[in-house]
Design a protein around this motif. Sequence first.
Motif, PDB file in Angstrom:
ATOM      1  N   ASP A 171      -8.098   5.356   4.361  1.00  0.00           N
ATOM      2  CA  ASP A 171      -8.698   4.180   4.131  1.00  0.00           C
ATOM      3  C   ASP A 171      -9.232   3.736   4.896  1.00  0.00           C
ATOM      4  O   ASP A 171      -9.236   2.262   5.089  1.00  0.00           O
TER       5      ASP A 171
ATOM      6  N   ASN B 211      -6.957   2.898   7.779  1.00  0.00           N
ATOM      7  CA  ASN B 211      -6.100   1.687   8.303  1.00  0.00           C
ATOM      8  C   ASN B 211      -4.798   2.370   8.658  1.00  0.00           C
ATOM      9  O   ASN B 211      -4.258   3.350   8.345  1.00  0.00           O
TER      10      ASN B 211
ATOM     11  N   MET C  98     -14.448  12.535   3.411  1.00  0.00           N
ATOM     12  CA  MET C  98     -14.189  11.347   2.137  1.00  0.00           C
ATOM     13  C   MET C  98     -15.989  10.812   2.094  1.00  0.00           C
ATOM     14  O   MET C  98     -15.799  10.374   0.379  1.00  0.00           O
TER      15      MET C  98
ATOM     16  N   ARG D 184     -11.810  12.761  -3.765  1.00  0.00           N
ATOM     17  CA  ARG D 184     -10.742  12.026  -3.269  1.00  0.00           C
ATOM     18  C   ARG D 184      -9.387  12.705  -2.496  1.00  0.00           C
ATOM     19  O   ARG D 184      -9.261  13.150  -4.313  1.00  0.00           O
TER      20      ARG D 184
ATOM     21  N   HIS E  71      -3.102   6.264   7.991  1.00  0.00           N
ATOM     22  CA  HIS E  71      -3.753   5.751   6.354  1.00  0.00           C
ATOM     23  C   HIS E  71      -5.055   6.622   6.343  1.00  0.00           C
ATOM     24  O   HIS E  71      -6.111   5.196   6.480  1.00  0.00           O
TER      25      HIS E  71
ATOM     26  N   VAL F 277     -21.276   6.325   4.841  1.00  0.00           N
ATOM     27  CA  VAL F 277     -20.390   6.705   5.053  1.00  0.00           C
ATOM     28  C   VAL F 277     -19.019   6.255   4.577  1.00  0.00           C
ATOM     29  O   VAL F 277     -18.057   6.657   4.166  1.00  0.00           O
ATOM     30  N   ASP F 278     -18.684   4.622   4.346  1.00  0.00           N
ATOM     31  CA  ASP F 278     -18.074   4.014   3.755  1.00  0.00           C
ATOM     32  C   ASP F 278     -18.154   3.976   2.800  1.00  0.00           C
ATOM     33  O   ASP F 278     -16.949   3.527   1.232  1.00  0.00           O
TER      34      ASP F 278
ATOM     35  N   ARG G 135     -15.080  -5.883   4.116  1.00  0.00           N
ATOM     36  CA  ARG G 135     -15.491  -4.133   3.367  1.00  0.00           C
ATOM     37  C   ARG G 135     -14.655  -3.474   3.656  1.00  0.00           C
ATOM     38  O   ARG G 135     -15.000  -2.001   3.277  1.00  0.00           O
ATOM     39  N   THR G 136     -13.422  -3.739   4.263  1.00  0.00           N
ATOM     40  CA  THR G 136     -12.636  -2.062   4.213  1.00  0.00           C
ATOM     41  C   THR G 136     -12.118  -1.944   2.704  1.00  0.00           C
ATOM     42  O   THR G 136     -11.686  -2.774   1.450  1.00  0.00           O
ATOM     43  N   ALA G 137     -11.345  -0.971   2.732  1.00  0.00           N
ATOM     44  CA  ALA G 137     -11.106  -0.056   1.568  1.00  0.00           C
ATOM     45  C   ALA G 137      -9.729  -0.842   0.799  1.00  0.00           C
ATOM     46  O   ALA G 137      -9.244  -0.551  -0.011  1.00  0.00           O
ATOM     47  N   LYS G 138      -9.371  -1.187   1.856  1.00  0.00           N
ATOM     48  CA  LYS G 138      -7.466  -2.748   2.090  1.00  0.00           C
ATOM     49  C   LYS G 138      -7.689  -3.834   2.812  1.00  0.00           C
ATOM     50  O   LYS G 138      -8.403  -3.374   3.529  1.00  0.00           O
ATOM     51  N   GLY G 139      -6.778  -4.690   2.403  1.00  0.00           N
ATOM     52  CA  GLY G 139      -6.529  -5.614   2.980  1.00  0.00           C
ATOM     53  C   GLY G 139      -6.160  -6.482   2.330  1.00  0.00           C
ATOM     54  O   GLY G 139      -6.123  -6.585   1.733  1.00  0.00           O
ATOM     55  N   VAL G 140      -4.758  -7.174   3.280  1.00  0.00           N
ATOM     56  CA  VAL G 140      -3.927  -8.234   2.301  1.00  0.00           C
ATOM     57  C   VAL G 140      -3.803  -9.982   3.186  1.00  0.00           C
ATOM     58  O   VAL G 140      -2.464 -10.441   3.639  1.00  0.00           O
TER      59      VAL G 140
ATOM     60  N   GLY H 285      -4.001  -4.579   7.340  1.00  0.00           N
ATOM     61  CA  GLY H 285      -4.065  -3.305   5.696  1.00  0.00           C
ATOM     62  C   GLY H 285      -3.591  -3.552   4.728  1.00  0.00           C
ATOM     63  O   GLY H 285      -3.516  -3.866   3.566  1.00  0.00           O
ATOM     64  N   GLU H 286      -2.100  -3.348   4.940  1.00  0.00           N
ATOM     65  CA  GLU H 286      -0.671  -3.441   3.860  1.00  0.00           C
ATOM     66  C   GLU H 286       0.675  -4.033   4.011  1.00  0.00           C
ATOM     67  O   GLU H 286       1.230  -4.313   2.998  1.00  0.00           O
TER      68      GLU H 286
ATOM     69  N   GLY I 222       0.954  -1.287   0.034  1.00  0.00           N
ATOM     70  CA  GLY I 222       0.146  -0.055  -0.415  1.00  0.00           C
ATOM     71  C   GLY I 222       0.731   1.712   0.032  1.00  0.00           C
ATOM     72  O   GLY I 222       1.797   1.412  -0.473  1.00  0.00           O
ATOM     73  N   GLY I 223       0.151   2.480   0.532  1.00  0.00           N
ATOM     74  CA  GLY I 223       1.266   3.477   1.016  1.00  0.00           C
ATOM     75  C   GLY I 223       0.340   4.574   1.337  1.00  0.00           C
ATOM     76  O   GLY I 223      -0.801   4.247   1.410  1.00  0.00           O
TER      77      GLY I 223
ATOM     78  N   CYS J 134      -7.250  -2.342   9.660  1.00  0.00           N
ATOM     79  CA  CYS J 134      -7.960  -1.658   9.144  1.00  0.00           C
ATOM     80  C   CYS J 134      -9.465  -1.770   9.443  1.00  0.00           C
ATOM     81  O   CYS J 134      -9.590  -3.214   8.816  1.00  0.00           O
ATOM     82  N   VAL J 135     -10.120  -0.772   8.894  1.00  0.00           N
ATOM     83  CA  VAL J 135     -12.081  -0.953   9.481  1.00  0.00           C
ATOM     84  C   VAL J 135     -12.200  -0.002   8.110  1.00  0.00           C
ATOM     85  O   VAL J 135     -11.555   0.967   7.803  1.00  0.00           O
ATOM     86  N   PRO J 136     -14.256  -0.682   8.790  1.00  0.00           N
ATOM     87  CA  PRO J 136     -14.167   0.851   8.171  1.00  0.00           C
ATOM     88  C   PRO J 136     -13.788   2.202   8.491  1.00  0.00           C
ATOM     89  O   PRO J 136     -14.040   2.235  10.170  1.00  0.00           O
ATOM     90  N   ARG J 137     -14.014   3.291   8.005  1.00  0.00           N
ATOM     91  CA  ARG J 137     -14.129   4.673   8.216  1.00  0.00           C
ATOM     92  C   ARG J 137     -14.659   5.000   9.334  1.00  0.00           C
ATOM     93  O   ARG J 137     -14.675   5.424  10.227  1.00  0.00           O
ATOM     94  N   ARG J 138     -16.289   4.208   9.259  1.00  0.00           N
ATOM     95  CA  ARG J 138     -16.982   4.699   9.629  1.00  0.00           C
ATOM     96  C   ARG J 138     -16.845   4.348  11.796  1.00  0.00           C
ATOM     97  O   ARG J 138     -17.180   4.917  12.698  1.00  0.00           O
TER      98      ARG J 138
ATOM     99  N   CYS K  76      -3.138   5.173  -1.760  1.00  0.00           N
ATOM    100  CA  CYS K  76      -3.842   4.426  -1.548  1.00  0.00           C
ATOM    101  C   CYS K  76      -5.328   5.315  -1.880  1.00  0.00           C
ATOM    102  O   CYS K  76      -6.165   4.501  -2.546  1.00  0.00           O
TER     103      CYS K  76
END
Lengths: 489, 489
Positions: free
Chosen positions: A396, A398, A265, A270, A393, B127-128, B206-211, A436-437, A174-175, A364-368, A178
């Motif tokens: 995202d 993250n 967001m 974006r 981040h 939101v997400d 459901r998150t924007a990122k994830g690995v 997340g990354e 990532g970074g 990494c979680v939902p922004r909510r 993203c």
Amino acid sequence: MSTDAPQPPAGAEPAPPAGAAHPAPLRTALAELTARLPAGTLVTDPDVLAAHRSDRAPFCPSGTPAALVRARSTEQVSLVLGTAHRYRVPVVPQAARTGLAGGANAVDGCILLSVERMDRILEVDTVDQVAVAEAGVVNAVFSRAVAEHGLFYPPDPSSWEMSTLGGNAATNAGGLCCVKYGVTADFVRGLTVVLADGSVLRTGRRTAKGVAGYDLTHLFVGSEGTLGVITEVTLALRPAARAPLTAVAFFPDPAAACAAVADYMADGTRPSLLELMDRPTMDVVSAYRDLGFPPDAGAVLIAQSDRGDQAPGDLRRFAGTASRHGGDAVVAEDPAEAELLLAARRLVAVATERLGAYLADDVCVPRRVLADLVDGVAEIAREHGVRITCVAHAGDGNLHPHVLFDPADPAEAERAHRAFGAVMDLGLALGGTITGEHGVGVLKRDWLGKELGPIGLRVHRDIKHALDPYGILNPGKVLPAAHDAGAVH
Amino acid sequence: MSTDAPQPPAGAEPAPPAGAAHPAPLRTALAELTARLPAGTLVTDPDVLAAHRSDRAPFCPSGTPAALVRARSTEQVSLVLGTAHRYRVPVVPQAARTGLAGGANAVDGCILLSVERMDRILEVDTVDQVAVAEAGVVNAVFSRAVAEHGLFYPPDPSSWEMSTLGGNAATNAGGLCCVKYGVTADFVRGLTVVLADGSVLRTGRRTAKGVAGYDLTHLFVGSEGTLGVITEVTLALRPAARAPLTAVAFFPDPAAACAAVADYMADGTRPSLLELMDRPTMDVVSAYRDLGFPPDAGAVLIAQSDRGDQAPGDLRRFAGTASRHGGDAVVAEDPAEAELLLAARRLVAVATERLGAYLADDVCVPRRVLADLVDGVAEIAREHGVRITCVAHAGDGNLHPHVLFDPADPAEAERAHRAFGAVMDLGLALGGTITGEHGVGVLKRDWLGKELGPIGLRVHRDIKHALDPYGILNPGKVLPAAHDAGAVH
């Protein structure tokens, strides 16, 4: 997490000399490879092996490698894997070893298979905006090369000055960018992959679209070297982006900052960067260099827009959103001021590293629910009696909580590891992911079952077995041992 | 390719009555399912089965199904697959059957497993900017529902008023908007998939990122029901787009239009639509309705920009680019005029269908060689003595040549099929793919080996076998029979 050059990880011990004690199949495999590879390609010097045992994940176990092969071609990678497959010798793929999860760490008696010397950019196509490169090309070298053609390769992990395109693809790096441009996977159109038995597979295509067969490309992207060794990548590029404008906003607490993130967001724009630091992070940075953070700020957001003429308007909206959530925003007047604003974010890694040992988490979680995560992490720090700093981040969702501790204090180290696990449990409880990354590697292997569940794990194992029936490719990484399925730590 | 309602494909024959003649395991499986599913869920009425035998791919073989199950839940899908797995009964997943490659066509003695009645939108998160829906939700219904929340679901296959989110995911559907927003895969974050043995797998997040673990989500996306049955999708959404502005440009020949496409795409702006029609397509449309095409135009481009205030500038640049390549551009003054300009593109399907039989091809090549593909297709038409019209998602290099022929003339039908294959061979020779967005299904199964090569095919089979060891899922689709590997007509 990047510094100027790779260093042995904290806790790594010198490797014992390799060679004499190897079992017969390994000895035969090494002899065959030594005979068939160009001189100097296969190395067994103990000092060299010791220097290549580990990536940059602290506190991850690493074994003692038997050899290092610095491949210069897909054919050499194929020879190594074909031979290793025949003699059942484990192979650990490596490139710059900048990973943060132990995914490139040696296992006992393995061949370290490095693609770092496969460093040629094979093609840059300005019409189709696509490039083909070998796996060992350094991200920054590639990014600068395509920039000379007026093109832009967005993926920008912190390690970008050192890490390679192959490693970025293998870990789906990532970074910072993203939030607007997506992760490495979003730019990978095709791969050359050497399979466990040495077969050379080409996946994907160079066209913008294509649905002929299964999406094998994205099966290998992010598989951390457990399914095959990526030797070549075909990458989508974008037209050059405009230089970004930058703004910062200070908030009374992380919850207010996270609410501003969710609002900003959702409004449709974006940002090209949207980073959050909590108060403990600001304190760590301030101890390293005084950047004049307001003493009462509980969190700071840094935002960028690279939309040219529209960037000033984007950042005015950001400032307005911040203000509605109790924040106090400043938009940089010029690139120099913007650089100063970003400096704080860039100093997090070095300022944290000088404090000594830490565990780097990556949920990494939902922004909510990002605010719930940040608050929950602070609570975990209190409960476990450890210091945890949070940088995110934020766009995202993250979060990178850094659990700081004194490794000389076993009780504190134990509490730090428990806190590290508690952060992942909280991330999962909030509907997020354990990584997340950064990837799973060795570091989070024992948590993977919690996220995937028993059926998910079973499908992972079925696919791993289909592609690597003898389990020679990066054994012990990503997938927990079979008897651990579902029952982790 | 869409008309108002699904119709039986050309060439479909009425199915013989099902039931008595079935082998014992199939009879037992159907009896068990009838007993355990709610009344009316499993149907064996021959007329109903006949109506569900095929999707919208003309000239694709379809077998005689034994039953149709209209599932209403993931649990019912799981029951059907678990039972079918135990008794080795083939299962063909279906939804709206709008596919163009025969991927949903029955095989003899199969259970048709429809998810069309799983049509609930479970959640829209503003939101997400993510939504969760059952697989049978119609694309247009979903798109309108999220639009009510100020959100935008871009994937827009021509069939969007009929086709379902599950079918779109299973085929990785494309559409007009891909040039700017990407394909269905780019919006799928997670899936619920029922595996061949009835196990229920959740992939992704459901998150924007994830690995965390392998990207199973994108392994199932585009796998055309051969690896599992998608019952639920988690989709990323975008903020609502602005109403687009539209321009058209007429060119002396396709090569000039393609050169303008390459130039315009390289300059940095992503149009939200960029379609090409060749002269034969204009003639087909004109025969249906006179839209006043210039008689000397050899090709037309239609472009849109949905960037609000910036759209007029985008289209001025488009007009300038067209002009530099000998084109003559008009920018629509208002939405009504824009609608008229787009009408020509929209009429292609209906105007082509009324001409009788045709084979729809779907090759995708690098934009750099799109002109070579269009010219080569015209040459193939001359060589084979058939009429071929070309419409293209030009910004993506995705060409749809329609090979028109009289099915009552066996010699002409034979020439048409040869021309259809020659177009794919040309696409591959130009560095492209045999299918940009329609999929492989039955239609292009025998060409897949040419694109993937023997190692690619072997990996496909290994993965298929790992996930569906008895081969009950959509047998005969996508993968050529094993003895055909590499050796295709």
